[in-house]
Design an enzyme around this catalytic site. Structure first.
Site, PDB file in Angstrom:
ATOM      1  N   HIS A  48      -4.834   6.561  -1.060  1.00  0.00           N
ATOM      2  CA  HIS A  48      -4.071   5.424  -0.883  1.00  0.00           C
ATOM      3  C   HIS A  48      -4.539   4.458  -1.898  1.00  0.00           C
ATOM      4  O   HIS A  48      -5.599   4.411  -2.261  1.00  0.00           O
ATOM      5  CB  HIS A  48      -3.948   5.080   0.445  1.00  0.00           C
ATOM      6  CG  HIS A  48      -4.955   4.395   1.278  1.00  0.00           C
ATOM      7  ND1 HIS A  48      -5.952   5.176   1.972  1.00  0.00           N
ATOM      8  CD2 HIS A  48      -5.433   3.217   1.401  1.00  0.00           C
ATOM      9  CE1 HIS A  48      -6.853   4.383   2.372  1.00  0.00           C
ATOM     10  NE2 HIS A  48      -6.585   3.301   2.063  1.00  0.00           N
ATOM     11  N   GLU A  71       0.723  -1.327   0.017  1.00  0.00           N
ATOM     12  CA  GLU A  71       0.078  -0.054   0.113  1.00  0.00           C
ATOM     13  C   GLU A  71       0.995   1.340   0.022  1.00  0.00           C
ATOM     14  O   GLU A  71       2.059   1.247   0.591  1.00  0.00           O
ATOM     15  CB  GLU A  71      -0.957  -0.037   1.301  1.00  0.00           C
ATOM     16  CG  GLU A  71      -1.809  -1.108   1.187  1.00  0.00           C
ATOM     17  CD  GLU A  71      -3.010  -0.767   1.995  1.00  0.00           C
ATOM     18  OE1 GLU A  71      -3.407   0.328   2.397  1.00  0.00           O
ATOM     19  OE2 GLU A  71      -4.021  -1.718   2.206  1.00  0.00           O
ATOM     20  N   HIS A  73      -4.884   0.183  -2.501  1.00  0.00           N
ATOM     21  CA  HIS A  73      -5.056  -1.302  -2.009  1.00  0.00           C
ATOM     22  C   HIS A  73      -4.487  -2.106  -3.170  1.00  0.00           C
ATOM     23  O   HIS A  73      -5.368  -2.633  -4.149  1.00  0.00           O
ATOM     24  CB  HIS A  73      -6.446  -1.553  -1.759  1.00  0.00           C
ATOM     25  CG  HIS A  73      -7.261  -0.787  -0.665  1.00  0.00           C
ATOM     26  ND1 HIS A  73      -8.491  -0.536  -0.351  1.00  0.00           N
ATOM     27  CD2 HIS A  73      -6.589   0.062   0.527  1.00  0.00           C
ATOM     28  CE1 HIS A  73      -8.893  -0.049   0.822  1.00  0.00           C
ATOM     29  NE2 HIS A  73      -7.543   0.322   1.336  1.00  0.00           N
ATOM     30  N   ASP A 112      -9.444   3.129   7.747  1.00  0.00           N
ATOM     31  CA  ASP A 112      -9.658   4.145   6.650  1.00  0.00           C
ATOM     32  C   ASP A 112     -10.820   5.187   7.089  1.00  0.00           C
ATOM     33  O   ASP A 112     -10.598   6.438   7.161  1.00  0.00           O
ATOM     34  CB  ASP A 112     -10.111   3.661   5.419  1.00  0.00           C
ATOM     35  CG  ASP A 112      -8.883   2.956   4.774  1.00  0.00           C
ATOM     36  OD1 ASP A 112      -7.529   2.994   5.347  1.00  0.00           O
ATOM     37  OD2 ASP A 112      -8.896   2.016   4.063  1.00  0.00           O
TER      38      ASP A 112
HETATM   39 ZN    ZN Z   1      -7.362   1.360   2.827  1.00  0.00          ZN
END
Ligand code: ZN
Length: 145
Positions: free
Chosen positions: A77, A15, A79, A90
């Site tokens: 971000h 990530e 995944h 999150d």
């Molecule tokens: Zn996340």
């Protein structure tokens, strides 16, 4: 988005993420993202975890504010290889940001990119309000062939 996808590609199976910077339209109904940050070097990055660091962010935001009056809008971000569903972490992070006086951003945007370069990218965006409500803005998954 090209900059975000380039960073997701480079991150591979880890990530990564950063912040979204820009401005709102006069009627405040449209957010225009004009810049994204890289992952700060004090971020925690793993196959299923990303905790954005803070190193360098404040100074960068000050520079953008002085040069263009653009400011913090939210977070992005990645995944890797996965769906774009926000995790409990999150969701909690975005509520914390919405409530934090230091961010001066009562309705932060969250962009999550999922998938990968080979099989296609997924996109998800939401706004979190100060009372913790989630407003989903956009969800996009690759077409199955
Ligand atoms: Zn996340």
């Amino acid at each position: 988005m090209n900059q975000v996808l380039a960073r997701c590609s480079a991150a591979g199976s880890y990530e990564t993420g950063g912040i979204l910077v820009g401005k709102y339209s006069k009627n405040q109904r449209v957010a225009e993202v004009t810049a994204i940050s890289d992952s700060p070097e004090d971020s925690v990055e793993g196959p299923t975890v990303f905790i954005r660091g803070i190193r360098g962010i404040y100074r960068w935001l000050q520079t953008l504010w002085r040069s263009s009056s653009h400011y913090y809008l939210g977070e992005w971000h990645f995944h890797p290889g996965l769906h774009t569903k926000p995790s409990t972490l999150d969701m909690g992070t975005m509520t914390d940001i919405a409530r934090a006086e230091a961010y001066k951003c009562p309705e932060p945007i969250l962009l999550i990119v999922g998938g990968n370069e080979t099989h296609g990218w997924f996109f998800y965006t939401q706004v979190t309000t100060r009372d913790g409500a989630i407003v989903e803005l956009h969800r996009c998954e690759p077409k199955k062939s």
